[in-house]
Structures are given as structure tokens and as C-alpha cells.
Design an enzyme around this catalytic site. Sequence first.
Site, short mmCIF file in Angstrom:
data_model
loop_
_atom_site.label_atom_id
_atom_site.label_comp_id
_atom_site.label_asym_id
_atom_site.label_seq_id
_atom_site.Cartn_x
_atom_site.Cartn_y
_atom_site.Cartn_z
N SER A 3 0.96 -1.09 -0.01
CA SER A 3 0.00 -0.07 -0.09
C SER A 3 0.90 1.20 -0.05
O SER A 3 1.97 1.16 0.34
CB SER A 3 -0.75 0.02 1.29
OG SER A 3 -1.44 1.28 1.40
N TYR B 264 -1.22 -0.68 10.61
CA TYR B 264 -1.24 -0.99 9.21
C TYR B 264 0.09 -0.64 8.42
O TYR B 264 0.57 -1.62 7.80
CB TYR B 264 -2.55 -0.62 8.43
CG TYR B 264 -2.71 -0.69 6.98
CD1 TYR B 264 -3.42 -2.14 6.87
CD2 TYR B 264 -2.58 0.09 5.93
CE1 TYR B 264 -3.58 -2.42 5.58
CE2 TYR B 264 -2.80 -0.29 4.76
CZ TYR B 264 -3.32 -1.53 4.25
OH TYR B 264 -3.75 -2.05 2.97
N LYS C 75 2.77 -3.09 6.47
CA LYS C 75 2.94 -2.69 4.90
C LYS C 75 4.31 -2.34 4.69
O LYS C 75 5.06 -2.92 3.64
CB LYS C 75 1.77 -1.79 4.40
CG LYS C 75 0.48 -2.42 4.69
CD LYS C 75 0.33 -3.67 3.69
CE LYS C 75 -1.07 -4.22 3.51
NZ LYS C 75 -1.28 -5.42 2.62
#
Length: 201
Positions: free
Chosen positions: A138, A151, A155
Site C-alpha cells: 500500500s 497497518y 505494509k
Amino acid sequence: MSDSVLITGTSTGIGEAAALHFAREGYTVFAGMRNPDAGAGLVETAEKESLELSLVKHDVCDSDSNQAAVDEAMRASGKIDVLINNAGVGVRDFCTEVKLDLYRTALEVNLIGPIALTKQVLPIMIKQGSGHIAGTSSVAGKVGIPLRTAYCAAKFGLIGFLDALRAEVAYHGIKVSSIIPGLVKTGAVANAMTGDGSVIG
């Protein structure tokens, strides 16, 4: 025999679109998802278009499930040409509000699971002398974003893993790619969790 691709997290969004794209391009697709019932729409489309696509019950956080998915693809196709680690989970809240267990969950689904599955597929690709491994990271794996600490941590880690792996396996004829989309409106966005584990919706 057509090339084969194993894709995780195909019940919605990027994974579902990727599964259909590869099938339409003539690949034999093994579409992994934790709950195969969620793949009814994918199966319906595949059947309507006569695509070579099979659902695989698959949880990337379970080593036995990873092995079963790999075994199923190998039994049916005899090879795995492409692996796309796409399954993911989002956590959205202030760092102070996110329970430590949710950090572990985010890391397990978004980073450790893909590493584990990659390790199970790599010996196959090395023996083949070819293959392509990709991971859906991402923009949050390149830029720190407030309310996304769990997150982002996962990532960023996935991109680092794939970058290092690329250099390791090039000698064996294996390619490695990081997929780095921006915000995409998918089921994963709607199913992101707050710091206490409840679904945002």
C-alpha cells in the site's frame, strides 16, 4: 498446460479483480479465501465466462492451511507460476487506542502470513527455475499515515521483505514485485477495525 496462479484474499476488491483478470488472460487460477461462501459472485462470473478458476479455502495465518492451498494447486496444475499475496486486514485508530493484540493481528495477516506462504512456494519455483511472487502492500507501506500505525508497520515490512527477496531469488529466474496502490474502495476498507477490534463498517 496453462500457467497457474495462486492468489490470497480473493473474496472482494483487488484480489477478486486479480483472480478474474488472470483467468481471463488464460491462467489457471486458484483463488484463496478464508470463507469460500463469500466467493459466490466470483464463481458465478467464472462459470458464466467459462474461466479456469477454483476456490481454495485458505487462511494465510494457518500454516496447515497454507500448505493445503499449495498442495491443491500442485495436484491440479503440477506447478505454481505466480503467487500473489493479497490477503490483508486494516486497523484504523490512534496508537493509544489500538490493543497490542490487534498489532499482532495486523502483522500476522499482512506480513507474517505472506512470508510463510512465500517460503512454502519458493522451493517449487526454485525447482521450476521460474516464477513470479507479488505482494499487495500500500502507499501506507511507503508513507506513514496517522491512525494507521498498525497497518503501516505491516505494509512497510512487506515491502522490505519483498525488496530483499528480489535480490535473493533473481539467480533462480524468479521475479518479485510489490504492488503499491493508493486508497481503493474495497471490502477491506469497510471491514477495517478500530482499536478495540470492532468493525468500522
